[in-house]
Design a protein around this motif. Structure first.
Motif, mmCIF file in Angstrom:
data_model
loop_
_atom_site.group_PDB
_atom_site.id
_atom_site.type_symbol
_atom_site.label_atom_id
_atom_site.label_comp_id
_atom_site.label_asym_id
_atom_site.label_seq_id
_atom_site.Cartn_x
_atom_site.Cartn_y
_atom_site.Cartn_z
ATOM 1 N N GLY A 27 0.808 -1.208 0.000
ATOM 2 C CA GLY A 27 0.000 0.000 0.000
ATOM 3 C C GLY A 27 0.844 1.261 0.000
ATOM 4 N N SER A 28 2.162 1.097 0.109
ATOM 5 C CA SER A 28 3.085 2.227 0.059
ATOM 6 C C SER A 28 3.420 2.509 -1.406
ATOM 7 N N ILE A 29 2.964 3.649 -1.919
ATOM 8 C CA ILE A 29 3.154 3.984 -3.325
ATOM 9 C C ILE A 29 3.667 5.414 -3.429
ATOM 10 N N TRP A 30 4.770 5.583 -4.136
ATOM 11 C CA TRP A 30 5.340 6.908 -4.398
ATOM 12 C C TRP A 30 4.851 7.400 -5.743
ATOM 13 N N ILE A 31 4.458 8.671 -5.805
ATOM 14 C CA ILE A 31 3.966 9.291 -7.035
ATOM 15 C C ILE A 31 4.804 10.541 -7.288
ATOM 16 N N ALA A 32 5.207 10.741 -8.534
ATOM 17 C CA ALA A 32 5.954 11.941 -8.912
ATOM 18 C C ALA A 32 5.320 12.562 -10.147
ATOM 19 N N VAL A 33 5.275 13.875 -10.163
ATOM 20 C CA VAL A 33 4.787 14.647 -11.305
ATOM 21 C C VAL A 33 5.796 15.758 -11.525
ATOM 22 N N GLY A 34 6.126 16.015 -12.784
ATOM 23 C CA GLY A 34 7.088 17.076 -12.974
ATOM 24 C C GLY A 34 7.326 17.486 -14.401
ATOM 25 N N SER A 35 8.205 18.464 -14.483
ATOM 26 C CA SER A 35 8.682 18.993 -15.757
ATOM 27 C C SER A 35 10.202 19.047 -15.648
ATOM 28 N N ALA A 36 10.842 19.606 -16.657
ATOM 29 C CA ALA A 36 12.294 19.740 -16.614
ATOM 30 C C ALA A 36 12.723 20.687 -15.499
ATOM 31 N N ASP A 37 11.835 21.580 -15.079
ATOM 32 C CA ASP A 37 12.177 22.595 -14.088
ATOM 33 C C ASP A 37 11.799 22.250 -12.656
ATOM 34 N N GLU A 38 10.825 21.348 -12.475
ATOM 35 C CA GLU A 38 10.321 21.076 -11.131
ATOM 36 C C GLU A 38 9.717 19.679 -11.058
ATOM 37 N N ILE A 39 9.907 19.033 -9.912
ATOM 38 C CA ILE A 39 9.308 17.721 -9.656
ATOM 39 C C ILE A 39 8.684 17.760 -8.269
ATOM 40 N N ILE A 40 7.449 17.277 -8.159
ATOM 41 C CA ILE A 40 6.809 17.144 -6.857
ATOM 42 C C ILE A 40 6.521 15.664 -6.617
ATOM 43 N N THR A 41 6.561 15.264 -5.358
ATOM 44 C CA THR A 41 6.329 13.860 -5.016
ATOM 45 C C THR A 41 5.288 13.751 -3.910
ATOM 46 N N TYR A 42 4.723 12.565 -3.816
ATOM 47 C CA TYR A 42 3.737 12.260 -2.785
ATOM 48 C C TYR A 42 3.907 10.794 -2.405
ATOM 49 N N HIS A 43 3.833 10.495 -1.120
ATOM 50 C CA HIS A 43 3.938 9.120 -0.641
ATOM 51 C C HIS A 43 2.581 8.690 -0.114
ATOM 52 N N GLN A 44 1.915 7.822 -0.867
ATOM 53 C CA GLN A 44 0.613 7.283 -0.451
ATOM 54 C C GLN A 44 0.858 6.060 0.426
ATOM 55 N N VAL A 45 0.196 6.018 1.563
ATOM 56 C CA VAL A 45 0.319 4.860 2.456
ATOM 57 C C VAL A 45 -1.072 4.374 2.834
ATOM 58 N N GLY A 46 -1.165 3.104 3.157
ATOM 59 C CA GLY A 46 -2.441 2.507 3.542
ATOM 60 C C GLY A 46 -2.833 1.420 2.570
ATOM 61 N N ASN A 47 -3.125 0.267 3.104
ATOM 62 C CA ASN A 47 -3.452 -0.888 2.277
ATOM 63 C C ASN A 47 -4.955 -1.150 2.303
ATOM 64 N N GLU A 48 -5.597 -0.868 1.190
ATOM 65 C CA GLU A 48 -7.029 -1.131 1.047
ATOM 66 C C GLU A 48 -7.292 -2.252 0.041
ATOM 67 N N GLY A 49 -6.264 -3.045 -0.247
ATOM 68 C CA GLY A 49 -6.360 -4.088 -1.257
ATOM 69 C C GLY A 49 -5.807 -3.571 -2.574
ATOM 70 N N ARG A 50 -5.290 -4.479 -3.372
ATOM 71 C CA ARG A 50 -4.592 -4.101 -4.594
ATOM 72 C C ARG A 50 -5.404 -3.171 -5.492
ATOM 73 N N GLU A 51 -6.632 -3.531 -5.806
ATOM 74 C CA GLU A 51 -7.440 -2.741 -6.735
ATOM 75 C C GLU A 51 -7.653 -1.319 -6.207
ATOM 76 N N GLU A 52 -8.025 -1.197 -4.943
ATOM 77 C CA GLU A 52 -8.237 0.135 -4.357
ATOM 78 C C GLU A 52 -6.935 0.916 -4.256
ATOM 79 N N ASN A 53 -5.835 0.226 -3.948
ATOM 80 C CA ASN A 53 -4.539 0.904 -3.878
ATOM 81 C C ASN A 53 -4.188 1.512 -5.233
ATOM 82 N N VAL A 54 -4.398 0.756 -6.304
ATOM 83 C CA VAL A 54 -4.098 1.244 -7.659
ATOM 84 C C VAL A 54 -5.043 2.391 -8.031
ATOM 85 N N ILE A 55 -6.323 2.224 -7.751
ATOM 86 C CA ILE A 55 -7.303 3.272 -8.069
ATOM 87 C C ILE A 55 -6.963 4.561 -7.319
ATOM 88 N N ASN A 56 -6.688 4.448 -6.029
ATOM 89 C CA ASN A 56 -6.368 5.632 -5.233
ATOM 90 C C ASN A 56 -5.103 6.324 -5.733
#
Length: 76
Positions: A27-56
């Motif tokens: 349920g620990s999933i790191w997400i990154a969004v960015g451009s050449a100039d900036e990157i932001i990250t988010y750490h999602q935690v919590g296990n609600e089952g594979r399908e819900e983890n992916v959807i969230n």
């Protein structure tokens, strides 16, 4: 540069049902969004089952991208 893109979204982690460690459990999933100039990250935690983890994580990534684009394009 290789693909000629201006923005990118990336995710990695353990959606389940297997994988994970004590430090990065299922349920620990790191997400990154960015451009050449900036990157932001988010750490999602919590296990609600594979399908819900992916959807969230997908919803969060798209929301982050939308917010990032709104801010970035608003600068021009």
């Amino acid at each position: 540069k290789l693909f000629g893109t201006d923005y990118a979204v990336a995710m990695t982690g353990f959606a389940g049902p297997g994988g994970g460690t004590e430090d990065e459990p299922i349920g620990s999933i790191w997400i990154a969004v960015g451009s050449a100039d900036e990157i932001i990250t988010y750490h999602q935690v919590g296990n609600e089952g594979r399908e819900e983890n992916v959807i969230n994580a997908t919803h969060k990534a798209l929301s982050m991208l939308r917010n990032f684009l709104n801010e970035d394009l608003g600068k021009e």
